[in-house]
Scaffold this motif. Structure first.
Motif, PDB file in Angstrom:
ATOM      1  N   VAL A  19      37.181  35.345  32.827  1.00 32.47           N
ATOM      2  CA  VAL A  19      37.565  34.722  34.104  1.00 32.47           C
ATOM      3  C   VAL A  19      38.864  35.319  34.617  1.00 32.47           C
ATOM      4  CG1 VAL A  19      38.327  32.571  35.160  1.00 32.47           C
ATOM      5  CG2 VAL A  19      36.310  32.578  33.705  1.00 32.47           C
ATOM      6  N   LEU A  20      39.860  35.466  33.732  1.00 33.86           N
ATOM      7  CA  LEU A  20      41.128  36.054  34.145  1.00 33.86           C
ATOM      8  C   LEU A  20      40.948  37.487  34.621  1.00 33.86           C
ATOM      9  CD1 LEU A  20      43.560  34.725  31.369  1.00 33.86           C
ATOM     10  CD2 LEU A  20      43.517  34.069  33.779  1.00 33.86           C
ATOM     11  N   SER A  21      40.179  38.260  33.870  1.00 35.85           N
ATOM     12  CA  SER A  21      39.964  39.669  34.230  1.00 35.85           C
ATOM     13  C   SER A  21      39.270  39.790  35.577  1.00 35.85           C
ATOM     14  CB  SER A  21      39.127  40.360  33.143  1.00 35.85           C
ATOM     15  OG  SER A  21      39.769  40.320  31.891  1.00 35.85           O
ATOM     16  N   VAL A  22      38.219  38.998  35.769  1.00 39.51           N
ATOM     17  CA  VAL A  22      37.471  39.055  37.030  1.00 39.51           C
ATOM     18  C   VAL A  22      38.355  38.644  38.199  1.00 39.51           C
ATOM     19  CG1 VAL A  22      35.576  38.007  38.320  1.00 39.51           C
ATOM     20  CG2 VAL A  22      35.210  38.738  35.974  1.00 39.51           C
ATOM     21  N   ASN A  23      39.114  37.553  38.037  1.00 42.48           N
ATOM     22  CA  ASN A  23      39.966  37.086  39.125  1.00 42.48           C
ATOM     23  C   ASN A  23      41.087  38.067  39.423  1.00 42.48           C
ATOM     24  OD1 ASN A  23      39.463  34.058  40.147  1.00 42.48           O
ATOM     25  ND2 ASN A  23      38.790  34.215  38.025  1.00 42.48           N
ATOM     26  N   ILE A  24      41.648  38.699  38.383  1.00 43.41           N
ATOM     27  CA  ILE A  24      42.698  39.691  38.601  1.00 43.41           C
ATOM     28  C   ILE A  24      42.145  40.897  39.357  1.00 43.41           C
ATOM     29  CG2 ILE A  24      44.178  41.376  37.432  1.00 43.41           C
ATOM     30  CD1 ILE A  24      44.656  39.243  35.264  1.00 43.41           C
ATOM     31  N   VAL A  25      40.980  41.357  38.947  1.00 44.06           N
ATOM     32  CA  VAL A  25      40.369  42.504  39.634  1.00 44.06           C
ATOM     33  C   VAL A  25      40.070  42.151  41.088  1.00 44.06           C
ATOM     34  CG1 VAL A  25      38.314  43.954  39.731  1.00 44.06           C
ATOM     35  CG2 VAL A  25      39.411  43.527  37.531  1.00 44.06           C
ATOM     36  N   ILE A  26      39.504  40.954  41.300  1.00 44.61           N
ATOM     37  CA  ILE A  26      39.183  40.539  42.672  1.00 44.61           C
ATOM     38  C   ILE A  26      40.462  40.408  43.501  1.00 44.61           C
ATOM     39  CG2 ILE A  26      38.280  38.633  44.060  1.00 44.61           C
ATOM     40  CD1 ILE A  26      36.226  38.150  41.877  1.00 44.61           C
ATOM     41  N   SER A  27      41.513  39.841  42.891  1.00 46.13           N
ATOM     42  CA  SER A  27      42.776  39.676  43.626  1.00 46.13           C
ATOM     43  C   SER A  27      43.372  41.026  44.011  1.00 46.13           C
ATOM     44  CB  SER A  27      43.769  38.875  42.789  1.00 46.13           C
ATOM     45  OG  SER A  27      44.130  39.587  41.618  1.00 46.13           O
ATOM     46  N   ILE A  80      46.063  30.634  45.008  1.00 43.85           N
ATOM     47  CA  ILE A  80      44.639  30.303  45.130  1.00 43.85           C
ATOM     48  C   ILE A  80      43.901  30.666  43.852  1.00 43.85           C
ATOM     49  CG2 ILE A  80      42.503  30.834  46.362  1.00 43.85           C
ATOM     50  CD1 ILE A  80      44.404  29.100  47.938  1.00 43.85           C
ATOM     51  N   CYS A  81      44.235  31.847  43.320  1.00 39.33           N
ATOM     52  CA  CYS A  81      43.564  32.326  42.107  1.00 39.33           C
ATOM     53  C   CYS A  81      43.894  31.413  40.925  1.00 39.33           C
ATOM     54  CB  CYS A  81      44.003  33.753  41.813  1.00 39.33           C
ATOM     55  SG  CYS A  81      43.102  34.533  40.469  1.00 39.33           S
ATOM     56  N   ALA A  82      45.150  31.005  40.816  1.00 39.30           N
ATOM     57  CA  ALA A  82      45.554  30.123  39.721  1.00 39.30           C
ATOM     58  C   ALA A  82      44.834  28.785  39.816  1.00 39.30           C
ATOM     59  CB  ALA A  82      47.061  29.916  39.742  1.00 39.30           C
TER      60      ALA A  82
END
Length: 488
Positions: free
Chosen positions: A19-27, A189-191
């Motif tokens: 989840v962290l990796s996907v959200n970081i990449v998307i961000s 938002i991501c957090a």
């Protein structure tokens, strides 16, 4: 006591990483795209303002024919102050002809070598406009947006227009500020999104974790032969198939355990009775309680009990061989009618004593691929039961049928008391005896029908019982005419 970790604990940690990796990449992608779009819009805005200034300067030059006229300087000053620009105009030789130095005592010194542009720069501007961040003549740590263009000035009456170059700078602070703001906004938002996602996943995993602990606890009970609980199958977010399979296996094992206990109890009882009888008679003979004149009489009883033990042990061995699959039948074509007739003749005296009428033995010859010895044991057990429980003066009937699909059927029917509905479902169980048979058959072990069913199944056939209480009982044996060939 240390609690065992659930398999979902490691999975949850893995999902956190995902989840962290996907959200970081998307961000990163969203911030990059947003910043690029914002930067492009600002550069286009700078180009529009620059084109407007050049157009106004061209109009002023047409009237004044002077690139440093007061009107042009005023225009330069207004555009520079209103839009926060640094505007440099160069002639065709690359010399600066207009900048804030023309009306300011302390002009800005941000741009290096602003007094002149190189021939290489003029060649590039001749070919195309420049619109991007400038880092060559500006500090790389604080880049400016630059719009560079080649244009022409023509006064009234001029035949040949004059080639000019414009370099218009604007601060890129807004771009950096926007990138920082969008990064902070999306981080929040991501957090929030990650927190909600992990909360929902953890909540679901907690239920799955609890279910796994219940599954493990009940499975451990099964391993200890405790089948008092069943694994729940209605837990949300889980599939019930595995629990259903485990529960089914546990139910089978529990049933087998109960059957084994009953089996051992019955065997113990069946062995205890003749052994007790034999022991009592032998002790009576040895200690003189039984007189010498009656010893032969009691030795006959001892002999019968020994035969009963032998039959019980033989039957038990046969059951064991059937269940372990160590018995190998010797199949060959056999006249079924003849086997039945030979077996019935063994009970000729008993049939005469009860004054029974026998029907159906005159049927045509019917052959089938069977093990003659094993099948005769089945026929013997069924005829023995029929003669034993038939009413005096009753009818013992036999029928032989062959179906169109090649199955051979033998029917053995006797009139008499018959079976109750609850007895029909249990007659093939080991050591089972009906209420009426317990009084009429004191020597039977209750294994005959169980062995008969095993033998019939060994022949890939079926055996069923039909009965109407108070009228008749009929056993039907259905066998394939030819045994299926073994695989391999």
């Amino acid at each position: 006591m240390k609690t065992k970790k659930s398999s979902y604990d490691k999975l949850f940690i893995f999902l956190i990483f995902i989840v962290l990796s996907v959200n970081i990449v998307i961000s990163i992608i969203i911030i990059t795209i947003s910043s690029w779009i914002y930067k492009s819009s600002k550069l286009e805005e700078l180009q529009s303002i620059g084109d407007l200034f050049i157009s106004c300067m061209q109009d002023n030059y047409a009237e004044t024919r002077d690139t440093r006229s007061e009107l042009t300087k005023t225009l330069h000053k207004k555009f520079s102050s209103k839009y926060h620009l640094m505007i440099y105009i160069y002639d065709e030789n690359g010399n600066c002809v207009l900048s804030d130095a023309d009306y300011k005592e302390t002009p800005k010194k941000v741009v290096k070598n602003s007094e002149k542009i190189s021939a290489a720069e003029m060649t590039k501007l001749d070919a195309n406009d420049f619109l991007d961040l400038e880092t060559k003549n500006i500090s790389a740590n604080e880049p400016y947006m630059l719009y560079g263009s080649c244009f022409f000035l023509k006064g009234n009456g001029d035949i040949v227009p004059m080639r000019m170059y414009a370099k218009i700078y604007s601060k890129s602070d807004n771009i950096n500020s926007f990138a920082l703001k969008i990064a902070l906004f999306y981080t929040l938002i991501c957090a929030l999104s990650i927190s909600i996602q992990l909360f929902l996943i953890k909540r679901r995993f907690n239920k799955l974790d609890e279910y796994e602990r219940i599954f493990r606890r009940i499975s451990e009970q099964y391993a200890r032969r405790d089948f008092s609980e069943s694994i729940p199958t209605n837990v949300p977010y889980t599939t019930s198939e595995i629990a259903d399979y485990v529960n089914a296996v546990a139910a089978d094992v529990a049933k087998s355990e109960e059957t084994s206990k009953t089996f051992i109890a019955n065997v113990s009882h069946e062995l205890r009775t003749p052994i007790t009888t034999i022991g009592g008679f032998v002790d009576g003979i040895l200690d003189g309680t039984i007189s010498k004149g009656r010893q032969n009489e009691y030795l006959v009883l001892v002999s019968k009990e020994i035969k009963r033990l032998r039959i019980l042990i033989s039957s038990m061995l046969n059951m064991s061989r059937f269940e372990t699959g160590t018995l190998r039948p010797n199949f060959r074509d056999v006249n079924l009618t003849e086997i039945v007739i030979q077996t019935v003749l063994m009970f000729e005296k008993k049939i005469e004593d009860k004054n029974l009428e026998v029907e159906g033995l005159g049927s045509d010859r019917m052959t089938c691929e069977v093990d003659a010895d094993l099948l005769q044991q089945v026929i013997y057990n069924l005829v023995e039961n029929a003669v034993k429980f038939i009413n005096t003066g009753g009818t013992l009937s036999f029928r032989f049928e062959r179906s169109v699909n090649g199955n051979c059927t033998i029917g053995i029917k006797n009139t008499g008391e018959g079976l109750k509905n609850d007895e029909i479902t249990q007659v093939f169980d080991r050591f089972y005896k009906t209420d009426s048979s317990r009084g009429k058959d004191t020597t039977g072990l209750g294994l005959g029908l169980a062995i008969s069913r095993k033998i019939v199944h060994l022949h890939h056939g079926h055996i069923v019982v039909k009965s109407v209480y108070g009228e008749y009982t009929e056993f039907l044996i259905q066998l394939p005419e030819k045994q299926p060939k073994a695989k391999g």
